[in-house]
Design an enzyme around this catalytic site. Structure first.
Site, PDB file in Angstrom:
ATOM      1  N   PHE A  13     -11.043   1.000  -4.053  1.00 18.67           N
ATOM      2  CA  PHE A  13     -12.329   0.570  -4.627  1.00 18.67           C
ATOM      3  C   PHE A  13     -13.419   1.625  -4.375  1.00 18.67           C
ATOM      4  CE2 PHE A  13     -16.116  -2.108  -3.115  1.00 18.67           C
ATOM      5  CZ  PHE A  13     -16.794  -1.974  -4.312  1.00 18.67           C
ATOM      6  N   ASN A  99      -4.978  12.713  12.205  1.00 15.99           N
ATOM      7  CA  ASN A  99      -4.536  13.702  11.212  1.00 15.99           C
ATOM      8  C   ASN A  99      -5.703  14.362  10.474  1.00 15.99           C
ATOM      9  OD1 ASN A  99      -1.841  13.481  11.882  1.00 15.99           O
ATOM     10  ND2 ASN A  99      -1.518  11.736  10.503  1.00 15.99           N
ATOM     11  N   TYR A 145      -7.487  -4.349  12.408  1.00 14.68           N
ATOM     12  CA  TYR A 145      -8.506  -3.623  11.638  1.00 14.68           C
ATOM     13  C   TYR A 145      -9.675  -3.230  12.546  1.00 14.68           C
ATOM     14  CZ  TYR A 145     -11.785  -2.753   7.722  1.00 14.68           C
ATOM     15  OH  TYR A 145     -12.681  -2.200   6.826  1.00 14.68           O
ATOM     16  N   TYR A 159     -13.306  14.179  19.404  1.00 16.13           N
ATOM     17  CA  TYR A 159     -13.066  15.472  18.737  1.00 16.13           C
ATOM     18  C   TYR A 159     -14.378  16.244  18.597  1.00 16.13           C
ATOM     19  CZ  TYR A 159      -8.111  15.322  17.432  1.00 16.13           C
ATOM     20  OH  TYR A 159      -6.735  15.351  17.457  1.00 16.13           O
TER      21      TYR A 159
HETATM   22  P1  NAD Z   1      -9.409  -0.398  -0.655  1.00 14.29           P
HETATM   23  O1  NAD Z   1      -8.349  -1.191  -0.013  1.00 14.29           O
HETATM   24  O2  NAD Z   1      -9.791  -0.690  -2.065  1.00 14.29           O
HETATM   25  O3  NAD Z   1      -9.074   1.165  -0.570  1.00 14.29           O
HETATM   26  C1  NAD Z   1      -8.364   1.743   0.487  1.00 14.29           C
HETATM   27  C2  NAD Z   1      -7.471   2.823  -0.083  1.00 14.29           C
HETATM   28  O4  NAD Z   1      -6.733   3.433   0.976  1.00 14.29           O
HETATM   29  C3  NAD Z   1      -6.445   2.279  -1.072  1.00 14.29           C
HETATM   30  O5  NAD Z   1      -6.403   3.090  -2.212  1.00 14.29           O
HETATM   31  C4  NAD Z   1      -5.127   2.335  -0.286  1.00 14.29           C
HETATM   32  O6  NAD Z   1      -4.000   2.458  -1.124  1.00 14.29           O
HETATM   33  C5  NAD Z   1      -5.364   3.544   0.589  1.00 14.29           C
HETATM   34  N1  NAD Z   1      -4.536   3.551   1.799  1.00 14.29           N
HETATM   35  C6  NAD Z   1      -4.311   2.516   2.654  1.00 14.29           C
HETATM   36  N2  NAD Z   1      -3.504   2.927   3.652  1.00 14.29           N
HETATM   37  C7  NAD Z   1      -3.234   4.251   3.432  1.00 14.29           C
HETATM   38  C8  NAD Z   1      -2.451   5.215   4.102  1.00 14.29           C
HETATM   39  N3  NAD Z   1      -1.771   4.917   5.221  1.00 14.29           N
HETATM   40  N4  NAD Z   1      -2.381   6.461   3.579  1.00 14.29           N
HETATM   41  C9  NAD Z   1      -3.037   6.773   2.442  1.00 14.29           C
HETATM   42  N5  NAD Z   1      -3.792   5.889   1.753  1.00 14.29           N
HETATM   43  C10 NAD Z   1      -3.894   4.649   2.255  1.00 14.29           C
HETATM   44  O7  NAD Z   1     -10.695  -0.515   0.286  1.00 14.29           O
HETATM   45  P2  NAD Z   1     -12.196  -0.028   0.071  1.00 14.29           P
HETATM   46  O8  NAD Z   1     -13.047  -1.218  -0.038  1.00 14.29           O
HETATM   47  O9  NAD Z   1     -12.254   1.010  -0.982  1.00 14.29           O
HETATM   48  O10 NAD Z   1     -12.488   0.622   1.494  1.00 14.29           O
HETATM   49  C11 NAD Z   1     -12.401   2.031   1.688  1.00 14.29           C
HETATM   50  C12 NAD Z   1     -12.729   2.354   3.132  1.00 14.29           C
HETATM   51  O11 NAD Z   1     -14.050   1.889   3.446  1.00 14.29           O
HETATM   52  C13 NAD Z   1     -11.787   1.698   4.139  1.00 14.29           C
HETATM   53  O12 NAD Z   1     -11.532   2.606   5.174  1.00 14.29           O
HETATM   54  C14 NAD Z   1     -12.567   0.517   4.655  1.00 14.29           C
HETATM   55  O13 NAD Z   1     -12.203   0.172   5.954  1.00 14.29           O
HETATM   56  C15 NAD Z   1     -13.997   1.028   4.573  1.00 14.29           C
HETATM   57  N6  NAD Z   1     -14.953  -0.102   4.418  1.00 14.29           N
HETATM   58  C16 NAD Z   1     -15.081  -0.734   3.222  1.00 14.29           C
HETATM   59  C17 NAD Z   1     -15.956  -1.814   3.107  1.00 14.29           C
HETATM   60  C18 NAD Z   1     -16.174  -2.518   1.808  1.00 14.29           C
HETATM   61  O14 NAD Z   1     -16.922  -3.514   1.778  1.00 14.29           O
HETATM   62  N7  NAD Z   1     -15.593  -2.115   0.707  1.00 14.29           N
HETATM   63  C19 NAD Z   1     -16.689  -2.232   4.229  1.00 14.29           C
HETATM   64  C20 NAD Z   1     -16.485  -1.578   5.439  1.00 14.29           C
HETATM   65  C21 NAD Z   1     -15.625  -0.491   5.517  1.00 14.29           C
END
Ligand code: NAD
Ligand code: UDP
Length: 313
Positions: A13, A99, A145, A159
């Site tokens: 997203f 990584n 999480y 780091y």
């Molecule tokens: P999302 O689940 O739509 O996107 C996460 C992406 O990471 C997906 O495309 C998934 O396929 C990929 N992914 C998951 N595990 C992976 C791995 N091991 N290797 C490679 N790719 C991997 O979530 P999002 O809402 O787009 O969130 C993106 C980031 O922002 C996340 O780290 C999330 O914790 C953080 N975040 C989002 C929100 C929110 O409200 N959207 C709030 C707080 C934090």
């Protein structure tokens, strides 16, 4: 100057919006994703751009690339998905951080971590400032999480202190908008999909718990500003401080979609935070950022997105 930028989780997203913005700003973008919760549909319009590359890779394994900046977004963000494979969720946050930090160290480049308001757990301080340490269960169903993200922050700061990596840490609060998956399970997408398809609206608990919802375009602005401001080596809350209860959100979405759906109440999941609202003074001061998009405008764009998705065929 054109930069080559790695976005992990780029097909998700937030990642898909970030890739698009970075390309529009004239950069070359490498989108790394294992497609666990991400989707090719989110990035299909970018595929014809010669400056956009997709790398199918799991960030829990090392990656060798030559880039100028890294945004580390890889990690499922929806509770139902991060709880489905909790060990992998933890590995994604922790090994993933190691990584990308190793890559940043070798290349001497800046790396931004997508951290989360979840590191505050079920907060006892309200609204949450960055110096609040949080109230987090380390053995519950959300811990994979919350604790994974907390450990990733620890790794970022170590780091930075030990080997001088130029880090940025964004603590992202609930964000919504187009490109959320239909079956994502988070509250905004659930309520919109339920109202548009005439299904019952599922409120967990009594709906008095609160969240503060930020539209995706504002959030992406914040991430890019944070990345490109010099010397911000402290966590920064990014979110919209306009707080609402989940019940209020359900009623607003019913009204805006003119839906006949009825609200049903289900059990509140374990450790579901009761209130959440960011204090964004630090973001205002250090990176000159605050959200600009009105909730009704943002939610209408999101409703339109899901209408197109649900009824396009
Ligand atoms: P999302 O689940 O739509 O996107 C996460 C992406 O990471 C997906 O495309 C998934 O396929 C990929 N992914 C998951 N595990 C992976 C791995 N091991 N290797 C490679 N790719 C991997 O979530 P999002 O809402 O787009 O969130 C993106 C980031 O922002 C996340 O780290 C999330 O914790 C953080 N975040 C989002 C929100 C929110 O409200 N959207 C709030 C707080 C934090
Ligand atoms: N929620 C709800 N009904 C749903 C989905 C979520 O009542 O269909 C509630 C959930 O229990 C939480 C809030 O909405 O209190 C936000 O949930 P979400 O999964 O979007 O994100 P969280 O902030 O909990 O990670």
């Amino acid at each position: 100057m054109k930069q080559r930028i790695l976005v992990t989780g780029g097909a998700g997203f937030l990642g898909s919006h970030l890739c698009k913005r970075l390309l529009n700003e004239g950069n070359e973008v490498l989108c790394l994703d294992n497609f666990y919760t991400g989707n090719k549909e989110n990035i299909i319009e970018l595929m014809s751009n010669p400056y956009f590359e997709v790398i199918r890779h799991d960030i829990t394994f090392p990656v060798y690339l030559e880039v100028d900046q890294i945004y580390n977004l890889a990690c499922p963000a929806s509770p139902i998905y991060y709880q489905r494979h909790p060990i992998q969720t933890n590995k994604t946050s922790i090994s993933g951080a190691i990584n990308v930090l190793g890559l940043a160290k070798r290349l001497k480049i800046r790396v931004l971590q997508a951290s989360t308001s979840e590191i505050y757990g079920d907060p006892t301080v309200h609204p949450q400032t960055e110096d609040y340490w949080g109230n987090v269960n380390c053995t519950g169903i959300r811990s994979c999480y919350d604790e994974g993200k907390r450990c990733a922050e620890t790794l970022f700061f170590d780091y930075h202190r030990e080997v001088g990596v130029d880090i940025r840490v964004a603590r992202i609060f609930n964000t919504y908008g187009p490109n959320m998956a239909i079956n994502d399970g988070r509250v905004v997408s659930n309520f919109i999909v339920q109202t548009l398809s005439g299904k019952d609206i599922t409120i967990y608990g009594d709906g008095s718990q609160t969240r503060s919802l930020c539209y995706v375009d504002d959030l992406i602005d914040g991430l890019i500003k944070l990345m490109n401001t010099e010397s911000v080596h402290q966590p920064i809350n990014l979110g919209n401080p306009q707080e609402r209860s989940i019940k209020q959100l359900a009623e607003e979405i019913i009204e805006l979609t003119k839906s006949q759906s009825t609200i049903i109440y289900k059990e509140l999941p374990e450790d579901d935070p009761m209130q959440r609202c960011p204090n964004i003074d630090r973001a205002k001061q250090l990176i000159n950022w605050k959200p600009e998009i009105d909730f009704i405008d943002g939610i209408e764009k999101t409703i339109q997105y899901f209408k197109n998705k649900l009824f396009e065929n």
